[in-house]
Design an enzyme around this catalytic site. Sequence first.
Site, PDB file in Angstrom:
ATOM      1  N   ASP A 480       6.330  -6.510  -6.175  1.00 55.46           N
ATOM      2  CA  ASP A 480       5.571  -6.082  -7.269  1.00 55.46           C
ATOM      3  C   ASP A 480       5.433  -4.481  -7.575  1.00 55.46           C
ATOM      4  OD1 ASP A 480       4.048  -6.510  -9.857  1.00 55.46           O
ATOM      5  OD2 ASP A 480       2.684  -8.048  -8.925  1.00 55.46           O
ATOM      6  N   ASN A 482       2.822  -2.341  -9.898  1.00 55.52           N
ATOM      7  CA  ASN A 482       1.776  -2.529 -10.967  1.00 55.52           C
ATOM      8  C   ASN A 482       1.087  -1.268 -11.746  1.00 55.52           C
ATOM      9  OD1 ASN A 482       1.286  -5.291 -11.320  1.00 55.52           O
ATOM     10  ND2 ASN A 482       0.789  -5.666  -9.132  1.00 55.52           N
ATOM     11  N   ASP A 548       4.405 -10.722 -17.667  1.00 54.06           N
ATOM     12  CA  ASP A 548       3.208 -11.412 -17.173  1.00 54.06           C
ATOM     13  C   ASP A 548       2.509 -12.154 -18.172  1.00 54.06           C
ATOM     14  OD1 ASP A 548       2.978 -10.281 -14.639  1.00 54.06           O
ATOM     15  OD2 ASP A 548       1.644  -8.600 -15.125  1.00 54.06           O
TER      16      ASP A 548
END
Length: 731
Positions: A480, A482, A548
């Site tokens: 990931d 972010n 997402d």
Amino acid sequence: MPILFDEATRTFTLHTRNTTYQMQADRFGYLLHLYFGARAEGTMDYLLTYADRSGCCTSPHEAGTRTYSLDVLPQEFPFQGNGDLRSPVFVMRDGEGTFGCDLRYARHEIRAGKYGLPGLPAVYADAEADGAQTLSVTLADARCGVEVELLYGVLPELDIITRAAIVRNTGAQRVVVEKLQTACLDFVHGDFDVMTFNGQHCMERKLDRHEVRPGSFSVGSRRGQSSHQYNPFMIVCDRDATETAGRGWSMSFVYSGNFKAEVEQTQYQQVRMQMGLSDELFSYPLEPGERLVAPEVIMTYSNAGLERLSHNLHRCIRRHVCRGPWRDAPRPILVNSWEAHYFDFTGDELVRLAAKAADLGLDMLVMDDGWFAERKDDYRSLGDWTVNEEKLGGTLGQLIERINTLGIKFGIWVEPEMVNEDSQLFREHPDWALAVPGKQPALGRDQLVLDFSRAEVRDNVFEQICRVLDQGNIEYLKWDFNRSLVDIYSHATTDQGRVVYDYYLGLYDVLERLVQRYPDLLIEGCAAGGGRFDAGMLHYTPQIWTSDNTDGHDRMTIQYGTSFGYPCSTVGAHVSACPNEVNGRTVSLSARGLIAMAGGGFGYELDLLELPERACELIREQIERYRGMERIVREGLYYRLSDPATADLYAWEFAAEDGSEAVVNVVVARAEGYGEAKYVVPRGLERTARYREVNSGVVYPAAALMDMGLPLPVGSALYMARSYHFVRVDE
């Protein structure tokens, strides 16, 4: 041969099965772009026009006429300083700090196979299996002491041409590159549209199409990632081009950092399309003997509509960008723990979730954020990749064994590029984070970005992640990212204009080391969902978490836009709970499942233990159906049968390349009471054949299906979902 050189005219011709790309080093040594279109023979320099156009600078001096101006002539690698006042792809300052260069043809080489790029992802192909060839053309400026090697890779069977460039300082003084893009197409005339794929977090890659008008249009990223906002993929097409008719040209950037894609219509209605590194936050010094590599651009052309353009790209990315055993293998159907437990879980709860996954027929459980150090929320512990054994109720290896005993594979989430200020790593090495001295850093999700341009930072993170992966049978890694890069400052250099580029060299270095050390590990890319969905990441992570936002309705639009440039095998798509946590919408489980099955990375993002029995039965059916169609999703040709932004139906199709079978899926996107009958019209079938629909047993003539379609039940409810599996009836 794919690549030909006519010595008499100094013309380079690159042939693929259906296309031709041509350029010429003219009498002054300038490399002019002649043609990129349907396959053609001969020399297309007749397309060039010369005239005395008042206001155009004539160059070079030896032309001796006002009819020669590079401000009008189509070019392969337009650079600042030669009289061309359109947008350049290359801008530099020499050893005295002066702008301007004069790059002319110096030499070339044709060689078998496809070139590679040092430290960067690129398309791979070889001469024997793929018929690939490489053309290297070197342009030089003796005054500045600079050479630019232009690289062209030809994959003839795929109608793919790639471009890259390497800038070398061959002089005795430092030079500074202020702008470096990779690819340029100059169109001498045409009425075009430009298509880009824009959005925001949780709504990525929405198609935007508008006409090319006088002036300059650009999209790009200055966020330190290819971004949710603009994808590094662009199409220029005829104004009336459709899925099945008209001309189109595309560029896809094999890079994951800042980029710029531009389209400019000039005073003479010429159009320039270009793509490469962003010139914002970029000023790259080269000492004598050093080089700078412009990341690759994948190009393709179609005169049979946007559908063929996509098919060309899908084949290329699926077979020649993605690598490793997972490129051609079925991906595990998984459940991710995030929306089931967020940060609040124990090892026993994960085992119970895995047991339910086994009961429903899933393959894998992924332990998401919250398993390490003091990580109980998103304010702490990033950078400290040590297992919280108290939380898990034992070692990581023991937890994995408990889950594997259930017949369930194990995966894990990491975010290695980030650090929290509340972490042991930051307390020991605050200078390892990108942050401007004396300035309060901009926080994103209460985290900073580690300086991956520094080898010691990369080595530390790599060793930490390896210690985790070595603790048990971990078969999947979710990587990931972010937040964006804001404070661009590295303590390792005084040249801050090189940091973002060097950061991505560092990221690719770490990923390549992981791929080599753990060749069987499936890595899924993620950047708060779809913030780094690009061909560069796909070289290391054969699937990417697409967004997402898992709402079925929004995913119609997200996955539709994604499909123009990327194969469905690369799409991570899950079924989540309703009402959806992003927008509160409720979509039927059958529709959510069918929409998620359009991705090669299918799974679930909810608490399986809370589902009623009817939902569990439906999930078992979905898993069985997906296993039956997985191969054609991963390997088949993808057809966009409707645009969810305008149609009442969201319909899409996967068809085997040999025409032997097809799967047509449809979801009702808008419904009216007692409305008209709605039809879904497939493509990609063998027109003279007949096909049996597997579920009903009915046999249909392909010609009728592709002309008039298949009716849905009148009055179909909102989010009604249907899947039709057609198999050719061989006489």
